[in-house]
Enzyme design. Structure first.
Site, PDB file in Angstrom:
ATOM      1  N   ARG A 193     -12.758  68.314 -40.386  1.00 37.01           N
ATOM      2  CA  ARG A 193     -11.299  68.504 -40.352  1.00 37.01           C
ATOM      3  C   ARG A 193     -10.862  69.598 -41.299  1.00 37.01           C
ATOM      4  NH1 ARG A 193     -10.791  62.901 -41.666  1.00 37.01           N
ATOM      5  NH2 ARG A 193     -11.017  61.715 -39.733  1.00 37.01           N
ATOM      6  N   GLU A 213     -29.317  51.076 -50.190  1.00 32.84           N
ATOM      7  CA  GLU A 213     -29.845  51.061 -48.816  1.00 32.84           C
ATOM      8  C   GLU A 213     -30.993  52.066 -48.689  1.00 32.84           C
ATOM      9  OE1 GLU A 213     -26.822  51.123 -45.748  1.00 32.84           O
ATOM     10  OE2 GLU A 213     -28.167  52.189 -44.378  1.00 32.84           O
ATOM     11  N   TYR A 227     -26.994  54.045 -29.813  1.00 37.87           N
ATOM     12  CA  TYR A 227     -26.387  54.085 -31.144  1.00 37.87           C
ATOM     13  C   TYR A 227     -24.900  53.742 -30.976  1.00 37.87           C
ATOM     14  CZ  TYR A 227     -25.830  56.171 -35.872  1.00 37.87           C
ATOM     15  OH  TYR A 227     -25.580  56.411 -37.205  1.00 37.87           O
ATOM     16  N   ARG A 278     -35.240  52.880 -36.373  1.00 36.14           N
ATOM     17  CA  ARG A 278     -35.262  52.958 -37.839  1.00 36.14           C
ATOM     18  C   ARG A 278     -34.816  51.607 -38.356  1.00 36.14           C
ATOM     19  NH1 ARG A 278     -38.113  56.303 -40.502  1.00 36.14           N
ATOM     20  NH2 ARG A 278     -36.629  56.663 -42.209  1.00 36.14           N
ATOM     21  N   ASP A 282     -21.265  52.017 -31.709  1.00 35.98           N
ATOM     22  CA  ASP A 282     -20.391  51.496 -32.765  1.00 35.98           C
ATOM     23  C   ASP A 282     -19.896  50.128 -32.307  1.00 35.98           C
ATOM     24  OD1 ASP A 282     -20.548  53.632 -34.514  1.00 35.98           O
ATOM     25  OD2 ASP A 282     -18.978  54.748 -33.463  1.00 35.98           O
ATOM     26  N   ARG A 295     -27.815  55.341 -49.520  1.00 31.99           N
ATOM     27  CA  ARG A 295     -26.459  55.124 -50.011  1.00 31.99           C
ATOM     28  C   ARG A 295     -26.385  53.839 -50.818  1.00 31.99           C
ATOM     29  NH1 ARG A 295     -23.670  54.318 -43.964  1.00 31.99           N
ATOM     30  NH2 ARG A 295     -25.139  52.745 -43.254  1.00 31.99           N
ATOM     31  N   ARG A 318     -21.043  62.556 -34.830  1.00 31.51           N
ATOM     32  CA  ARG A 318     -20.338  61.313 -35.157  1.00 31.51           C
ATOM     33  C   ARG A 318     -19.341  61.547 -36.294  1.00 31.51           C
ATOM     34  NH1 ARG A 318     -22.423  56.301 -34.136  1.00 31.51           N
ATOM     35  NH2 ARG A 318     -21.989  55.560 -36.230  1.00 31.51           N
TER      36      ARG A 318
HETATM   37  N1  UDP Z   1     -24.889  62.209 -42.327  1.00 35.09           N
HETATM   38  C1  UDP Z   1     -25.234  63.174 -43.241  1.00 35.09           C
HETATM   39  N2  UDP Z   1     -24.769  63.062 -44.522  1.00 35.09           N
HETATM   40  C2  UDP Z   1     -23.984  62.031 -44.916  1.00 35.09           C
HETATM   41  C3  UDP Z   1     -23.630  61.058 -43.971  1.00 35.09           C
HETATM   42  C4  UDP Z   1     -24.106  61.165 -42.677  1.00 35.09           C
HETATM   43  O1  UDP Z   1     -25.957  64.101 -42.926  1.00 35.09           O
HETATM   44  O2  UDP Z   1     -23.631  61.988 -46.095  1.00 35.09           O
HETATM   45  C5  UDP Z   1     -25.432  62.334 -40.955  1.00 35.09           C
HETATM   46  C6  UDP Z   1     -26.734  61.549 -40.793  1.00 35.09           C
HETATM   47  O3  UDP Z   1     -27.578  62.273 -39.933  1.00 35.09           O
HETATM   48  C7  UDP Z   1     -26.285  60.286 -40.123  1.00 35.09           C
HETATM   49  C8  UDP Z   1     -25.154  60.796 -39.234  1.00 35.09           C
HETATM   50  O4  UDP Z   1     -24.521  61.805 -40.014  1.00 35.09           O
HETATM   51  O5  UDP Z   1     -27.304  59.679 -39.386  1.00 35.09           O
HETATM   52  C9  UDP Z   1     -24.167  59.752 -38.811  1.00 35.09           C
HETATM   53  O6  UDP Z   1     -23.608  59.151 -39.954  1.00 35.09           O
HETATM   54  P1  UDP Z   1     -22.846  57.767 -39.900  1.00 35.09           P
HETATM   55  O7  UDP Z   1     -22.134  57.596 -41.174  1.00 35.09           O
HETATM   56  O8  UDP Z   1     -22.083  57.685 -38.640  1.00 35.09           O
HETATM   57  O9  UDP Z   1     -24.091  56.751 -39.857  1.00 35.09           O
HETATM   58  P2  UDP Z   1     -24.110  55.157 -39.898  1.00 35.09           P
HETATM   59  O10 UDP Z   1     -22.927  54.688 -40.677  1.00 35.09           O
HETATM   60  O11 UDP Z   1     -24.118  54.703 -38.466  1.00 35.09           O
HETATM   61  O12 UDP Z   1     -25.387  54.864 -40.591  1.00 35.09           O
END
Ligand code: UDP
Length: 373
Positions: A176, A306, A354, A249, A356, A280, A172
Site C-alpha cells: 500500500r 514459531e 492455502y 510444512r 484462509d 515469528r 497474500r
Molecule cells: N512473508 C515475508 N515476510 C514476512 C511475512 C510474510 O516474506 O515478514 C511472506 C512469506 O513468504 C509468507 C507469505 O509472505 O509465507 C505469506 O505470509 P502470511 O502472513 O500470509 O502467512 P501466514 O500467516 O499464513 O503464515
C-alpha cells in the site's frame, strides 16, 4: 439403514461449519477427530487468563458479508486489527508493506517517491513477467525490501529458495502506498471474544462428537455408520499415499508464560533475517487487548516462538506447499477424490489449499448448500 447421514472427519472449521449446516437441515451427524480437542488448528486454550492460539496466530478477516454474519452467530468478535512488526537484525519495520515501511527503508515520505524507488529497483533487475516468488516480490516492492523483509523469512518458513516458490504466496500481503498498516485488506476483521474453541463449540452444539478417533485406522467400521463421509484430513493420506506423499510444512511452537505485563508490545513480531531460528514470536494477550475476560489488565503474558520445519508422514501438517511439483501431484489425488463415492473432501488438507479461515467457512457453506438442498 445407516445411523448417521454424515460422518464428519475432522472437528476443525470446515467440519464444524458443515456439521452446523447439516444439523440445521435436520440431518444426523457424527463428528470425529483424531486429536483430543475440537477446533482443529484454530484451537485456543486458556492460560493465565489468556487465549493461546495453540496452532499459530489466527485472525479472522473477510470481505464476505455472508461469511462474517455467519461466524458472528457463534461468537462475538472484538475489533482487533493486525499490524505486524518485522524485526530485521534489530531494525524494526512495519508490515504489510506500506508508507511506514518505505519511509523506514529509504527515508521517502510520499507515495510517488516510494513508487519511484521501487520502479528503479525493479528496472535494475529487469523483471517484466514475474515467474516465481523472488521475481514477484522484487517486482512489487524492490530489492531492498525483498532482501531484508522477505527472503530470509520466506526461506525459513518454506525451507525452499524463493525462486522455487510460487508467486501467489507473496501476493497474500498487501502493498500500500498509504500510511495504513492493517495486515489485511478486509472489510471485516476480529478475534472471537473468549477464543476460537468457544466459537467452534457453539457451532457443534447438539452434534455428537467423538475425540481421539483415528478415521483411517478404523475406516471400514466408521464408513458403515453414515451415508456420506465429509473428510477434512490430508487427501494423500486418505488414498494411502498412492502417488507418493504431498509436501507440507509444519510449525512448532515453544510457548512460555512470562511474569511480565508485556514482552514485545505487539501480537506478532516477524524475525525476517535468515539466522534467527524462529520465524515469528506471538504474544497472545494482544489479540484481546491485553485484558482478561472481565476487562482487567493482565499482569502476565504468554509468548510462542514459531519454528518452521519440513513435514514427514506422521507429523501434523499445517501448510500445503503449493509449488508446481506438488500441484501436479495433487491433481492426481483430486481426480481420485472426485471419483470417490459418497465422500466430500474439504478444508486446507482435504483440498490441499492455502486457505484462509473465511475461505474455509465459505467453502463449507457452499458444499453444505449444494449437498443439503
Ligand atoms: N512473508 C515475508 N515476510 C514476512 C511475512 C510474510 O516474506 O515478514 C511472506 C512469506 O513468504 C509468507 C507469505 O509472505 O509465507 C505469506 O505470509 P502470511 O502472513 O500470509 O502467512 P501466514 O500467516 O499464513 O503464515
Amino acid at each position: 439403514m445407516k445411523s448417521y447421514d454424515y460422518l464428519i472427519v475432522g472437528a476443525g472449521l470446515f467440519g464444524a461449519v458443515f456439521a452446523e449446516r447439516a444439523k440445521s437441515a435436520g440431518k444426523k451427524c457424527l463428528v470425529i477427530d483424531r486429536r483430543d480437542h475440537i477446533a482443529g488448528n484454530v484451537y485456543t486454550c486458556e492460560r493465565e487468563g489468556i487465549n493461546v492460539h495453540m496452532y499459530g496466530p489466527h485472525i479472522f478477516h473477510t470481505n464476505d458479508t455472508e461469511v462474517w454474519e455467519y461466524v458472528n452467530r457463534f461468537a462475538e468478535f472484538n475489533n482487533f486489527k493486525l499490524g505486524t512488526i518485522a524485526n530485521y537484525k534489530g531494525e524494526i519495520f512495519s508490515l504489510p508493506f506500506n508508507m511506514y515501511t518505505f519511509n523506514k527503508m529509504w527515508g521517502v515520505t510520499t507515495p510517488e517517491q516510494a513508487q519511484e524507488k521501487i520502479a528503479e529497483q525493479r528496472g535494475a533487475v529487469g523483471i517484466t513477467e514475474p515467474h516465481n516468488l523472488e521475481e514477484q516480490a522484487v517486482s512489487l516492492v524492490g530489492t531492498d525490501i525483498y532482501e531484508k523483509l522477505i527472503k530470509g523469512y520466506t526461506e525459513k518458513q518454506w525451507g525452499r529458495e524463493c525462486r522455487e516458490l510460487p508467486s501467489f504466496i507473496i501476493k497474500r500481503l498487501p502493498v500500500r502506498f498509504t500510511y495504513d498498516n492493517n495486515y489485511f485488506n478486509a472489510l471485516y476483521q476480529g478475534i472471537p471474544k473468549g477464543g476460537y474453541t468457544k466459537m467452534v463449540e457453539q457451532m457443534l452444539k447438539g452434534v455428537e462428537i467423538r475425540l481421539g478417533v483415528n478415521y483411517l485406522e478404523h475406516k471400514a467400521e466408521l464408513d458403515a455408520l453414515a451415508e456420506t463421509v465429509v473428510y477434512t484430513g490430508p487427501v494423500d493420506a486418505y488414498f494411502d499415499y498412492r502417488f507418493g506423499p504431498l509436501e507440507y510444512r509444519l510449525v512448532r511452537f515453544e510457548t512460555e508464560v512470562l511474569d511480565s505485563p508485556s514482552f514485545q508490545g505487539n501480537a506478532i513480531v516477524n524475525y525476517t533475517d535468515r539466522e534467527t531460528p524462529w520465524t515469528r514470536i506471538i504474544e497472545h494477550k494482544w489479540f484481546e487487548g491485553g485484558k482478561d475476560k472481565d476487562g482487567n489488565d493482565l499482569q502476565k503474558t504468554v509468548i510462542s516462538r514459531e519454528y518452521s520445519a519440513e513435514w514427514k508422514v506422521g507429523d501434523e501438517p499445517y501448510y500445503p506447499v503449493n509449488d508446481e511439483k506438488n500441484q501436479k501431484l495433487y491433481s492426481q489425488y483430486k481426480a481420485l477424490a472426485e471419483k470417490e463415492p459418497n465422500v466430500i473432501f474439504g478444508g486446507r488438507l482435504g483440498e490441499y489449499r492455502y486457505y484462509d479461515m473465511d475461505q474455509v467457512v465459505k467453502a463449507a457453506l457452499c458444499v453444505g448448500t449444494g449437498e443439503l438442498s
